[in-house]
Design an enzyme around this catalytic site. Structure first.
Site, PDB file in Angstrom:
ATOM      1  N   HIS A 119      -7.095  -3.807  -6.747  1.00 12.98           N
ATOM      2  CA  HIS A 119      -7.754  -2.706  -6.024  1.00 12.98           C
ATOM      3  C   HIS A 119      -8.476  -1.842  -7.052  1.00 12.98           C
ATOM      4  O   HIS A 119      -7.859  -1.039  -7.739  1.00 12.98           O
ATOM      5  CB  HIS A 119      -6.723  -1.872  -5.250  1.00 12.98           C
ATOM      6  CG  HIS A 119      -7.343  -0.798  -4.397  1.00 12.98           C
ATOM      7  ND1 HIS A 119      -7.062  -0.663  -3.063  1.00 12.98           N
ATOM      8  CD2 HIS A 119      -8.234   0.177  -4.690  1.00 12.98           C
ATOM      9  CE1 HIS A 119      -7.756   0.350  -2.570  1.00 12.98           C
ATOM     10  NE2 HIS A 119      -8.468   0.883  -3.544  1.00 12.98           N
ATOM     11  N   HIS A 166     -12.162   0.446  -8.071  1.00 15.64           N
ATOM     12  CA  HIS A 166     -13.465   1.038  -7.761  1.00 15.64           C
ATOM     13  C   HIS A 166     -14.335   0.997  -9.008  1.00 15.64           C
ATOM     14  O   HIS A 166     -14.003   1.637 -10.004  1.00 15.64           O
ATOM     15  CB  HIS A 166     -13.303   2.489  -7.298  1.00 15.64           C
ATOM     16  CG  HIS A 166     -12.524   2.594  -6.025  1.00 15.64           C
ATOM     17  ND1 HIS A 166     -13.120   2.503  -4.790  1.00 15.64           N
ATOM     18  CD2 HIS A 166     -11.192   2.713  -5.800  1.00 15.64           C
ATOM     19  CE1 HIS A 166     -12.187   2.590  -3.844  1.00 15.64           C
ATOM     20  NE2 HIS A 166     -11.008   2.718  -4.431  1.00 15.64           N
ATOM     21  N   LYS A 223     -12.315  -5.111   3.482  1.00 13.97           N
ATOM     22  CA  LYS A 223     -11.594  -3.841   3.371  1.00 13.97           C
ATOM     23  C   LYS A 223     -11.885  -2.956   4.574  1.00 13.97           C
ATOM     24  O   LYS A 223     -13.042  -2.665   4.877  1.00 13.97           O
ATOM     25  CB  LYS A 223     -12.027  -3.127   2.077  1.00 13.97           C
ATOM     26  CG  LYS A 223     -11.435  -1.745   1.870  1.00 13.97           C
ATOM     27  CD  LYS A 223      -9.972  -1.799   1.467  1.00 13.97           C
ATOM     28  CE  LYS A 223      -9.353  -0.409   1.389  1.00 13.97           C
ATOM     29  NZ  LYS A 223      -9.691   0.332   0.176  1.00 13.97           N
ATOM     30  N   HIS A 229      -6.982   0.623   4.032  1.00 20.21           N
ATOM     31  CA  HIS A 229      -6.606   1.962   3.552  1.00 20.21           C
ATOM     32  C   HIS A 229      -5.848   2.604   4.710  1.00 20.21           C
ATOM     33  O   HIS A 229      -6.455   3.065   5.668  1.00 20.21           O
ATOM     34  CB  HIS A 229      -7.851   2.775   3.184  1.00 20.21           C
ATOM     35  CG  HIS A 229      -7.522   4.149   2.671  1.00 20.21           C
ATOM     36  ND1 HIS A 229      -7.861   4.592   1.419  1.00 20.21           N
ATOM     37  CD2 HIS A 229      -6.847   5.180   3.250  1.00 20.21           C
ATOM     38  CE1 HIS A 229      -7.423   5.830   1.247  1.00 20.21           C
ATOM     39  NE2 HIS A 229      -6.804   6.219   2.348  1.00 20.21           N
ATOM     40  N   HIS A 272      -2.607   0.453  -1.819  1.00 23.36           N
ATOM     41  CA  HIS A 272      -2.063   1.614  -2.539  1.00 23.36           C
ATOM     42  C   HIS A 272      -0.980   2.341  -1.729  1.00 23.36           C
ATOM     43  O   HIS A 272      -1.134   3.517  -1.404  1.00 23.36           O
ATOM     44  CB  HIS A 272      -3.173   2.581  -2.967  1.00 23.36           C
ATOM     45  CG  HIS A 272      -4.220   2.889  -1.928  1.00 23.36           C
ATOM     46  ND1 HIS A 272      -3.907   3.357  -0.683  1.00 23.36           N
ATOM     47  CD2 HIS A 272      -5.566   2.777  -1.967  1.00 23.36           C
ATOM     48  CE1 HIS A 272      -5.019   3.524  -0.007  1.00 23.36           C
ATOM     49  NE2 HIS A 272      -6.033   3.175  -0.764  1.00 23.36           N
ATOM     50  N   ASP A 287      -6.326   1.132  -8.046  1.00 24.31           N
ATOM     51  CA  ASP A 287      -7.107   2.143  -7.329  1.00 24.31           C
ATOM     52  C   ASP A 287      -7.765   3.098  -8.331  1.00 24.31           C
ATOM     53  O   ASP A 287      -8.016   4.259  -8.026  1.00 24.31           O
ATOM     54  CB  ASP A 287      -6.250   2.920  -6.323  1.00 24.31           C
ATOM     55  CG  ASP A 287      -7.103   3.642  -5.279  1.00 24.31           C
ATOM     56  OD1 ASP A 287      -8.299   3.330  -5.164  1.00 24.31           O
ATOM     57  OD2 ASP A 287      -6.565   4.524  -4.589  1.00 24.31           O
TER      58      ASP A 287
HETATM   59 ZN    ZN Z   1      -9.215   2.828  -3.367  1.00 20.98          ZN
END
Ligand code: ZN
Length: 338
Positions: free
Chosen positions: A12, A14, A95, A134, A168, A240
């Site tokens: 995960h 970004h 996602k 999420h 997460h 994350d």
């Molecule tokens: Zn994230």
């Protein structure tokens, strides 16, 4: 004693875009064999062309590093099987964001009506495309994830062949759901294994530890530690890691996200050692479990860490990392390929 991790994976991540991508991609690409790349750009990635073009921008940002970006598509209930079949070879997962819940999640899903989601989620089941979620409602900030567990259960029941990854996770409720449904899996960040809300807001406010989902209570952290340190086969490491420019964090409206990419493996090594967990379990948590869950075979990479204190820089190209200016116990010794 140095320790070596094989083919670490961050499930995960970004990487952002533009200048930020160029500034931070190398931090992950150097020490990880691959990462699952989140699609919440502006606009979010929702076509094959956008995925292919973004992957190319990532590959040029990482230069000579050997690294696989496992791409994800931004979930929309309107996706049909023909579209999903046409994009399948370019992606590893899709996602799903509830609308407006985190950075760039406008345009996400607002109701969780099973019948409305059925065409897209059934097509994903048939095509064997995992769904990453999420999982937060728009309720009270400390309760958002626990409130979402009911939605996870509803989805897991309605789509028993769909692999659903609770992204997460931060609560004991999510940990408990893992063992109730065969098709639920989870990623856990390094910061949620280390901090609680006390570390963020118990004393002076720490903007660089502010993230969504927000860090929770000590008993939640204990539940996360238990499954991570024991390398529960349904949990994987997903950092994350979410960079924002320093001015966006040190601001009267602080953006959510903790930047851990450059130090994640070192900090995990220290944590597993402090808690007397085995290297084998760390290996499973940072790579083997993800390989099984996603059915991926990452690039070979040996990352050797040694117990030697490391002073975490104040900034990496304008982004403040977790533990900036502090000392951590492990340093990166060597990265070998092949
Ligand atoms: Zn994230």
């Amino acid at each position: 004693m140095p320790l070596t991790l094989h083919a670490p994976l961050d499930m995960h991540l970004h990487l952002r875009d533009g200048e930020m991508l160029k500034n931070i991609a190398q931090a992950s690409a150097h020490t990880f064999s691959g990462a699952l790349i989140m699609p919440n750009l502006v606009p979010p990635l929702s076509s094959k062309d956008e995925i292919v073009a973004y992957k190319q921008r990532i590959m040029s940002a990482i230069g000579n590093e050997k690294f696989t970006p496992y791409m994800t598509l931004f979930f929309k209930p309107s996706y049909d099987k023909a579209f999903l079949a046409s994009v399948k070879e370019e992606i590893t997962a899709i996602k799903l964001y509830p609308a407006g819940i985190t950075t760039n999640s406008e345009g996400g899903v607002s109701g969780f009506d099973v019948e409305e989601l059925r065409p897209a989620l059934e097509a994903m089941s048939e095509l064997n495309i995992p769904l990453c979620v999420h999982g937060e409602t728009n309720g009270f900030v400390m309760d958002r994830e626990a409130e979402f567990v009911g939605i996870y259960e509803k989805l897991a029941t309605a789509f028993p062949k769909l692999k659903i990854i609770m992204e997460h996770i931060t609560t004991k409720e999510s940990v408990a759901a893992l063992d109730k449904f065969e098709n639920l899996y989870a990623t856990i960040t390094v910061h949620h294994l280390l901090i609680t809300l006390d570390d963020v807001a118990g004393g002076m406010l720490k903007p660089h530890l502010f993230c969504k989902p927000i860090a929770k209570r000590p008993e939640d952290r204990e539940a996360l530690l238990k499954v991570a340190l024991n390398a529960h086969p349904k949990v994987m490491f997903g950092s994350d890691s979410a960079p924002h420019p320093k001015h966006a964090k040190e601001s009267c409206g602080c953006a959510a996200g903790v930047f851990t990419a450059p130090i994640a493996l070192q900090v995990l090594a220290e944590l597993f050692q402090n808690k007397n967990a085995t290297l084998e379990n760390l290996q499973a948590f940072v790579s083997r479990n993800a390989q099984h869950i996603y059915g991926i075979s990452p690039l070979t990479k040996q990352v050797t860490l040694e117990k030697k204190s490391f002073n975490v820089p104040d900034e990496y190209n304008g982004v403040v990392p977790m533990y900036a200016g502090e000392e951590i116990a492990y340093s990166l010794k060597e990265v070998r390929h092949g």
